[in-house]
Design an enzyme around this catalytic site. Structure first.
Site, PDB file in Angstrom:
ATOM      1  N   SER A 130       0.869  -1.189   0.000  1.00  0.00           N
ATOM      2  CA  SER A 130       0.000   0.000   0.000  1.00  0.00           C
ATOM      3  C   SER A 130       0.897   1.228   0.000  1.00  0.00           C
ATOM      4  O   SER A 130       2.066   1.144   0.403  1.00  0.00           O
ATOM      5  CB  SER A 130      -0.845   0.001   1.274  1.00  0.00           C
ATOM      6  OG  SER A 130      -1.500   1.244   1.448  1.00  0.00           O
ATOM      7  N   TYR A 143      -2.101   0.074  10.815  1.00  0.00           N
ATOM      8  CA  TYR A 143      -2.035  -0.430   9.432  1.00  0.00           C
ATOM      9  C   TYR A 143      -0.723   0.009   8.772  1.00  0.00           C
ATOM     10  O   TYR A 143      -0.063  -0.774   8.096  1.00  0.00           O
ATOM     11  CB  TYR A 143      -3.249   0.112   8.669  1.00  0.00           C
ATOM     12  CG  TYR A 143      -3.350  -0.322   7.225  1.00  0.00           C
ATOM     13  CD1 TYR A 143      -3.486  -1.668   6.885  1.00  0.00           C
ATOM     14  CD2 TYR A 143      -3.341   0.610   6.193  1.00  0.00           C
ATOM     15  CE1 TYR A 143      -3.611  -2.067   5.553  1.00  0.00           C
ATOM     16  CE2 TYR A 143      -3.470   0.221   4.863  1.00  0.00           C
ATOM     17  CZ  TYR A 143      -3.608  -1.117   4.551  1.00  0.00           C
ATOM     18  OH  TYR A 143      -3.732  -1.505   3.228  1.00  0.00           O
TER      19      TYR A 143
END
Ligand code: NAP
Length: 242
Positions: A130, A143
């Site tokens: 990501s 995250y």
């Protein structure tokens, strides 16, 4: 026998789209995720195989790997985010799940299938990380920490496996409209909808096409990383909305 691509987290979103893209390129796709019914629907559509898999459970990963006759491509895609808690309100269970699913999950499937990838003589390991692997945003620390760690593992793999017939590629997307936000906000559809309000996010197919393309390159070409975002997204937090 067709080349085999194993894809984790293939019951929805990017994983399901990747299964369709790689199957269309001639791979026999083996799909893993926890929701077996959803997985079977995708597998039936592309003529692939569905195997229940929970990457947070070492036994489940071993059982998944044992079912694979061979493995030429592994797409480590399973993962996700839970919540948007600031560090001063961090929920340890959520942090642990994010680390388990994104980091240890990638380590486990990689470790279990590396011998098969190398045996193939032309293996390719792809991981979906990501932009959270190299950017920060408020509330995202659990995250972000996990995606930073997952990303760093790929650099290690390239060093440790130098000389082996194996390519290692990272695909790092920005905002993609999948079930990602629904999961992050515990099933709150309104909160998930607001994430993409007034802008055009990436579609799962856009990320799948990057994965398909990198796998389709000649064996001597290692695409180290692909970063893709919606045109309307400059950073994790700078998004143009109309
Ligand atoms: P998604 O639609 O929620 O898909 C996540 C997939 O991971 C599902 O198939 C889910 O299947 C699977 N999964 C979750 N936990 C698992 C576990 N313990 N074991 C096995 N499978 C598991 O979201 P997505 O956007 O496609 O996410 C795919 C990857 O892209 C994730 O790693 C995510 O972090 C990354 N990513 C997403 C975005 C975005 O904006 N959407 C941006 C950058 C990176 P089950 O629930 O059936 O197990």
């Amino acid at each position: 026998m067709a080349r085999v691509a194993a894809i984790t987290g293939a019951s929805s979103g990017i994983g399901a789209a990747t299964a369709r893209a790689l199957a269309a390129d001639g791979f026999h796709v083996v799909l893993g995720a926890r929701r077996l019914e959803r997985l079977e629907e995708v597998a039936a559509e592309v003529g692939g195989e569905a195997i229940e898999l929970d990457v947070t459970d070492p036994g489940s990963v071993e059982a998944f790997a044992a079912r694979l006759p061979r493995c030429d491509v592994l797409v480590n895609n399973a993962g996700g985010a839970l919540g948007l808690d600031r560090i001063d309100a961090a929920d340890e269970d959520r942090w642990l799940w994010m680390y388990e699913a994104n980091v240890l999950g990638t380590m486990r499937t990689t470790k279990a299938l590396l011998p098969r990838l190398i045996e193939s003589g032309d293996g390719h390991l792809v991981a979906v990380t990501s932009i959270a692997g190299f950017e920060s945003y408020r509330g995202g620390a659990g995250y972000i920490a996990a995606k930073h760690a997952q990303r760093s593992m790929l650099r290690n793999l390239r060093l440790e496996l130098l000389g082996e017939p194996l390519r290692v590629t990272e695909v790092a997307p920005g905002m993609v409209e999948t079930e990602f936000s629904l999961v992050r906000f515990g099933g709150d559809e309104e909160a998930a909808r607001r994430v993409y309000e007034g802008m055009e996010p990436l579609r799962a197919e856009d990320v799948a096409e990057c994965i398909r393309w990198t796998v389709a390159q000649p064996s001597h070409v290692n695409v180290d990383e692909i970063v893709l975002r919606p045109r309307a997204q400059a950073t994790a937090t700078e998004v143009h909305r109309i």
